[in-house]
Design a protein around this motif. Sequence first.
Motif, PDB file in Angstrom:
ATOM      1  N   TYR A  61      43.093  52.330  37.981  1.00  8.56           N
ATOM      2  CA  TYR A  61      42.574  51.001  37.659  1.00  8.56           C
ATOM      3  C   TYR A  61      41.417  51.083  36.671  1.00  8.56           C
ATOM      4  O   TYR A  61      40.531  51.919  36.792  1.00  8.56           O
ATOM      5  N   ASP A  62      41.474  50.209  35.697  1.00  5.50           N
ATOM      6  CA  ASP A  62      40.584  50.113  34.554  1.00  5.50           C
ATOM      7  C   ASP A  62      40.949  51.108  33.464  1.00  5.50           C
ATOM      8  O   ASP A  62      40.527  50.957  32.326  1.00  5.50           O
ATOM      9  N   GLU A  63      41.748  52.127  33.791  1.00  6.47           N
ATOM     10  CA  GLU A  63      42.197  53.086  32.783  1.00  6.47           C
ATOM     11  C   GLU A  63      43.663  52.835  32.419  1.00  6.47           C
ATOM     12  O   GLU A  63      44.008  52.748  31.241  1.00  6.47           O
ATOM     13  N   VAL A  64      44.509  52.734  33.430  1.00  4.12           N
ATOM     14  CA  VAL A  64      45.935  52.486  33.208  1.00  4.12           C
ATOM     15  C   VAL A  64      46.268  51.018  33.460  1.00  4.12           C
ATOM     16  O   VAL A  64      46.986  50.379  32.684  1.00  4.12           O
ATOM     17  N   TYR A  65      45.751  50.485  34.565  1.00  2.00           N
ATOM     18  CA  TYR A  65      45.952  49.078  34.901  1.00  2.00           C
ATOM     19  C   TYR A  65      44.622  48.346  34.755  1.00  2.00           C
ATOM     20  O   TYR A  65      43.552  48.921  34.989  1.00  2.00           O
ATOM     21  N   PRO A  66      44.655  47.052  34.445  1.00  2.84           N
ATOM     22  CA  PRO A  66      43.413  46.261  34.470  1.00  2.84           C
ATOM     23  C   PRO A  66      43.016  45.976  35.921  1.00  2.84           C
ATOM     24  O   PRO A  66      43.841  46.043  36.825  1.00  2.84           O
ATOM     25  N   TYR A  67      41.740  45.692  36.139  1.00  2.95           N
ATOM     26  CA  TYR A  67      41.302  45.316  37.480  1.00  2.95           C
ATOM     27  C   TYR A  67      42.062  44.072  37.944  1.00  2.95           C
ATOM     28  O   TYR A  67      42.321  43.157  37.157  1.00  2.95           O
ATOM     29  N   LEU A  68      42.389  44.035  39.228  1.00  4.62           N
ATOM     30  CA  LEU A  68      43.155  42.905  39.764  1.00  4.62           C
ATOM     31  C   LEU A  68      42.325  41.640  39.870  1.00  4.62           C
ATOM     32  O   LEU A  68      42.851  40.526  39.846  1.00  4.62           O
ATOM     33  N   GLN A  69      41.015  41.805  40.035  1.00  3.74           N
ATOM     34  CA  GLN A  69      40.079  40.695  40.237  1.00  3.74           C
ATOM     35  C   GLN A  69      40.534  39.824  41.410  1.00  3.74           C
ATOM     36  O   GLN A  69      40.855  40.335  42.467  1.00  3.74           O
ATOM     37  N   GLU A  70      40.625  38.495  41.220  1.00  2.00           N
ATOM     38  CA  GLU A  70      40.920  37.627  42.369  1.00  2.00           C
ATOM     39  C   GLU A  70      42.333  37.833  42.908  1.00  2.00           C
ATOM     40  O   GLU A  70      42.613  37.473  44.058  1.00  2.00           O
ATOM     41  N   GLU A  71      43.224  38.419  42.129  1.00  2.00           N
ATOM     42  CA  GLU A  71      44.589  38.650  42.613  1.00  2.00           C
ATOM     43  C   GLU A  71      44.633  39.685  43.730  1.00  2.00           C
ATOM     44  O   GLU A  71      45.626  39.809  44.431  1.00  2.00           O
ATOM     45  N   GLY A  72      43.549  40.463  43.877  1.00  2.00           N
ATOM     46  CA  GLY A  72      43.492  41.460  44.932  1.00  2.00           C
ATOM     47  C   GLY A  72      42.969  40.924  46.253  1.00  2.00           C
ATOM     48  O   GLY A  72      42.868  41.675  47.228  1.00  2.00           O
ATOM     49  N   LEU A  73      42.640  39.620  46.300  1.00  2.00           N
ATOM     50  CA  LEU A  73      42.159  39.023  47.546  1.00  2.00           C
ATOM     51  C   LEU A  73      43.298  38.930  48.556  1.00  2.00           C
ATOM     52  O   LEU A  73      44.468  39.017  48.204  1.00  2.00           O
ATOM     53  N   PRO A  74      42.968  38.739  49.850  1.00  2.00           N
ATOM     54  CA  PRO A  74      44.003  38.652  50.886  1.00  2.00           C
ATOM     55  C   PRO A  74      45.037  37.576  50.584  1.00  2.00           C
ATOM     56  O   PRO A  74      44.688  36.484  50.109  1.00  2.00           O
ATOM     57  N   PRO A  75      46.319  37.849  50.848  1.00  2.00           N
ATOM     58  CA  PRO A  75      47.387  36.872  50.583  1.00  2.00           C
ATOM     59  C   PRO A  75      47.148  35.533  51.250  1.00  2.00           C
ATOM     60  O   PRO A  75      47.471  34.487  50.684  1.00  2.00           O
ATOM     61  N   THR A  76      46.575  35.538  52.470  1.00  2.00           N
ATOM     62  CA  THR A  76      46.344  34.293  53.195  1.00  2.00           C
ATOM     63  C   THR A  76      45.435  33.360  52.412  1.00  2.00           C
ATOM     64  O   THR A  76      45.640  32.143  52.375  1.00  2.00           O
ATOM     65  N   ILE A  77      44.410  33.926  51.760  1.00  2.00           N
ATOM     66  CA  ILE A  77      43.478  33.120  50.981  1.00  2.00           C
ATOM     67  C   ILE A  77      44.131  32.639  49.683  1.00  2.00           C
ATOM     68  O   ILE A  77      44.002  31.477  49.295  1.00  2.00           O
ATOM     69  N   LEU A  78      44.841  33.530  49.015  1.00  6.46           N
ATOM     70  CA  LEU A  78      45.458  33.176  47.735  1.00  6.46           C
ATOM     71  C   LEU A  78      46.534  32.104  47.884  1.00  6.46           C
ATOM     72  O   LEU A  78      46.715  31.267  46.988  1.00  6.46           O
ATOM     73  N   LYS A  79      47.247  32.122  49.007  1.00  7.36           N
ATOM     74  CA  LYS A  79      48.298  31.128  49.230  1.00  7.36           C
ATOM     75  C   LYS A  79      47.730  29.715  49.293  1.00  7.36           C
ATOM     76  O   LYS A  79      48.395  28.744  48.935  1.00  7.36           O
ATOM     77  N   ILE A  80      46.494  29.600  49.763  1.00  5.92           N
ATOM     78  CA  ILE A  80      45.848  28.288  49.839  1.00  5.92           C
ATOM     79  C   ILE A  80      45.725  27.670  48.450  1.00  5.92           C
ATOM     80  O   ILE A  80      45.857  26.461  48.253  1.00  5.92           O
ATOM     81  N   TYR A  81      45.474  28.543  47.446  1.00  8.60           N
ATOM     82  CA  TYR A  81      45.291  28.080  46.068  1.00  8.60           C
ATOM     83  C   TYR A  81      46.555  28.232  45.226  1.00  8.60           C
ATOM     84  O   TYR A  81      46.525  28.050  44.008  1.00  8.60           O
ATOM     85  N   GLY A  82      47.665  28.577  45.891  1.00  8.41           N
ATOM     86  CA  GLY A  82      48.932  28.685  45.186  1.00  8.41           C
ATOM     87  C   GLY A  82      49.036  29.877  44.261  1.00  8.41           C
ATOM     88  O   GLY A  82      49.834  29.875  43.319  1.00  8.41           O
ATOM     89  N   GLU A  83      48.209  30.902  44.506  1.00  4.38           N
ATOM     90  CA  GLU A  83      48.236  32.103  43.678  1.00  4.38           C
ATOM     91  C   GLU A  83      49.105  33.177  44.320  1.00  4.38           C
ATOM     92  O   GLU A  83      49.202  33.269  45.540  1.00  4.38           O
ATOM     93  N   ASP A  84      49.719  33.996  43.483  1.00  9.56           N
ATOM     94  CA  ASP A  84      50.534  35.108  43.978  1.00  9.56           C
ATOM     95  C   ASP A  84      49.657  36.347  44.147  1.00  9.56           C
ATOM     96  O   ASP A  84      49.033  36.804  43.176  1.00  9.56           O
ATOM     97  N   PRO A  85      49.617  36.934  45.350  1.00 11.65           N
ATOM     98  CA  PRO A  85      48.791  38.122  45.565  1.00 11.65           C
ATOM     99  C   PRO A  85      49.444  39.363  44.956  1.00 11.65           C
ATOM    100  O   PRO A  85      50.664  39.446  44.818  1.00 11.65           O
ATOM    101  N   VAL A  86      48.601  40.330  44.584  1.00 15.60           N
ATOM    102  CA  VAL A  86      49.087  41.622  44.104  1.00 15.60           C
ATOM    103  C   VAL A  86      48.501  42.688  45.031  1.00 15.60           C
ATOM    104  O   VAL A  86      47.293  42.892  45.038  1.00 15.60           O
ATOM    105  N   ARG A  87      49.337  43.317  45.819  1.00  5.55           N
ATOM    106  CA  ARG A  87      48.861  44.341  46.749  1.00  5.55           C
ATOM    107  C   ARG A  87      48.732  45.668  46.010  1.00  5.55           C
ATOM    108  O   ARG A  87      49.731  46.282  45.643  1.00  5.55           O
ATOM    109  N   SER A  88      47.486  46.086  45.763  1.00  5.31           N
ATOM    110  CA  SER A  88      47.254  47.315  45.000  1.00  5.31           C
ATOM    111  C   SER A  88      47.876  48.519  45.682  1.00  5.31           C
ATOM    112  O   SER A  88      48.349  49.451  45.008  1.00  5.31           O
ATOM    113  N   ALA A  89      47.889  48.524  47.029  1.00  3.99           N
ATOM    114  CA  ALA A  89      48.461  49.654  47.768  1.00  3.99           C
ATOM    115  C   ALA A  89      49.954  49.783  47.524  1.00  3.99           C
ATOM    116  O   ALA A  89      50.488  50.889  47.399  1.00  3.99           O
ATOM    117  N   ALA A  90      50.652  48.648  47.435  1.00  2.79           N
ATOM    118  CA  ALA A  90      52.089  48.672  47.169  1.00  2.79           C
ATOM    119  C   ALA A  90      52.375  49.043  45.717  1.00  2.79           C
ATOM    120  O   ALA A  90      53.320  49.772  45.405  1.00  2.79           O
TER     121      ALA A  90
END
Length: 456
Positions: A308-337
Amino acid sequence: MLYIMVWFTIVLFSVLLFRNAAGTLSLSKLNLHSFIFYYSLLVSSYIGSLLIVLNIDQSYIIKKIMFEESREVGFWLVSMAMLLLPLTMVITSRLMGFHPDGEFQKYWNAPLEEIYTEKKSRVDFYRCFVVLASVSLFAVAYTLWKTFPFPLYEAIIGSGSDLAVGRITAKGQISGAGNYLKNIMGIGLTPLLSMVAYAYAVMTREKKWWYWFSVLFIGALLIQLYDLQKAPVLFYFAMFLLLRMWIGKTKLNAFRISALALAGVVYLIGIYTVFGVGGSDLFSYNKGPVGRIILTQVAPMYTYVDRYDEVYPYLQEEGLPPTILKIYGEDPVRSAAKLMADLFPEKVEAGTAGVLNTLYIGELYASFGWFGVILGTVYLGIIIQVLYVLILRLPKHPIFLSLLIFFTVNIPRALVGGFSDLIFNIVWISLTVIILLPLFFISLRDFRITREMVKK
């Protein structure tokens, strides 16, 4: 040599800070902070970090890094967490007027106490407990039914099927509402209620509580073992051991600690043997059970730093928990996956791997870099210390004590599994609400009755 000196210095100051935050780090008085220090940080993260920065790890995960400087960056990140986390806890204690030595010892030595003086209230609480216990046992039975033939059954009958694939498959066989039933009422609530039942059995010596403890204990073992995950049953026994220690039924000494450690090693060797690991790999520092604990848990964090920051850009808010992102209609990105698919695509395709979990620093770094690690560590220090202080200031009732034991084991587990579950954990919130509801409603009813009597 420099890194070795830094490592020992950091460990020394970390011990002093954690002890100041908790009241003690004695192995004979295990608590939330000692679990975090010994398990999450020292054993699972910092020993491996020293091996990695010295380039003597020989880890198959570290071989995947692209930039050698990632070894040094990762080491300094973990070193910072070793100090910043307990320092934040100490400052939080000061702000709350918490006196670690005195308040911890007072709670530790206090006997279990019943908060209900009226027989009717005690009977009503028992009835609520029976309902919750019945639902949790139903959830266990439902899980076993939906995943049959589950990996534990396959291993017992010796079917010859691939147990690693079966374990991943078992996780995905239940979805929707059934998944919440399994995770909250089965995996979460059953062990928690078994501890409540045991504490009540010790406190009251009533046969009905011993009966419920026995049934729930068996249910808890089944739900922890059904998919042949290595760690859950060990952590369940750790909770039970802690409960006995906190109510004065078990006192640890050097011999008992050694015996427990040996039992854990024997169990892990047995599980790894079932999965086909044998020979020298069982006792190698970078393979088998030892390697899994001291290296494989923290090694993925270095790949987060590397990519991250070298190969991939930082996820920023997309790395927040899926439960929170779903409230705002955003698609989560699980860095571990994402990392697992990048580093080990063949395992993902074969169905033997899903996510690359590691110390919480990895997920924070993937989202916001150094700033995220610093801010997230401060946040964790505050939340953990506030929880610790609040529970120690409550009566030593079986419910409150069981919650303390639950978090004492599960917060350290979550720390080495990522950060999202520590921001908003629906399972923890649900369990806390479910187990406290009977106390709340019965206490509210008793308060109203008392107020009406005073008015008359």
